[in-house]
Write a protein that holds these residues in place. Structure first.
Motif, PDB file in Angstrom:
ATOM      1  N   LYS A 105     -29.475  -1.067 111.398  1.00  0.00           N
ATOM      2  CA  LYS A 105     -29.571  -0.503 112.746  1.00  0.00           C
ATOM      3  C   LYS A 105     -29.862  -1.630 113.739  1.00  0.00           C
ATOM      4  CE  LYS A 105     -31.267   3.961 111.226  1.00  0.00           C
ATOM      5  NZ  LYS A 105     -32.338   4.944 111.327  1.00  0.00           N
ATOM      6  N   PRO A 106     -29.184  -1.631 114.877  1.00  0.00           N
ATOM      7  CA  PRO A 106     -29.473  -2.659 115.883  1.00  0.00           C
ATOM      8  C   PRO A 106     -30.882  -2.466 116.454  1.00  0.00           C
ATOM      9  CG  PRO A 106     -27.865  -1.098 116.708  1.00  0.00           C
ATOM     10  CD  PRO A 106     -28.141  -0.732 115.280  1.00  0.00           C
ATOM     11  N   GLU A 107     -31.555  -3.586 116.688  1.00  0.00           N
ATOM     12  CA  GLU A 107     -32.901  -3.515 117.229  1.00  0.00           C
ATOM     13  C   GLU A 107     -32.838  -3.229 118.731  1.00  0.00           C
ATOM     14  OE1 GLU A 107     -35.406  -6.749 116.259  1.00  0.00           O
ATOM     15  OE2 GLU A 107     -34.636  -6.902 114.228  1.00  0.00           O
ATOM     16  N   PRO A 108     -33.734  -2.384 119.243  1.00  0.00           N
ATOM     17  CA  PRO A 108     -33.741  -2.111 120.706  1.00  0.00           C
ATOM     18  C   PRO A 108     -34.129  -3.376 121.469  1.00  0.00           C
ATOM     19  CG  PRO A 108     -35.527  -0.908 119.572  1.00  0.00           C
ATOM     20  CD  PRO A 108     -34.756  -1.671 118.528  1.00  0.00           C
ATOM     21  N   GLN A 109     -33.565  -3.515 122.636  1.00  0.00           N
ATOM     22  CA  GLN A 109     -33.821  -4.711 123.435  1.00  0.00           C
ATOM     23  C   GLN A 109     -34.873  -4.474 124.459  1.00  0.00           C
ATOM     24  OE1 GLN A 109     -30.211  -6.348 124.971  1.00  0.00           O
ATOM     25  NE2 GLN A 109     -29.289  -6.453 122.952  1.00  0.00           N
TER      26      GLN A 109
END
Length: 58
Positions: free
Chosen positions: A54-58
């Motif tokens: 899962k992409p990490e939140p920015q």
């Protein structure tokens, strides 16, 4: 022992397509070209079962 540079100077396998669509001709490849990978099916199954990161939140 054979000279490791002998392989580097050998002729490349035949290709299909042109430009960015160029690829090796699978019918022209053999064991000398490194096409033997007996664990490929098992590796593919394993990679398909792993959850996508899962992409990490920015």
């Amino acid at each position: 022992m054979t000279d490791p540079l002998d392989k580097a100077t050998s002729q490349a396998p035949a290709t299909l397509g042109e430009g960015c669509l160029s690829r090796y001709d699978p019918d022209a490849l053999d064991a000398e070209d490194g096409t033997e990978f007996p664990g490929a099916a098992e590796l593919w199954q394993q990679l398909q079962q792993e959850p996508a990161p899962k992409p990490e939140p920015q």
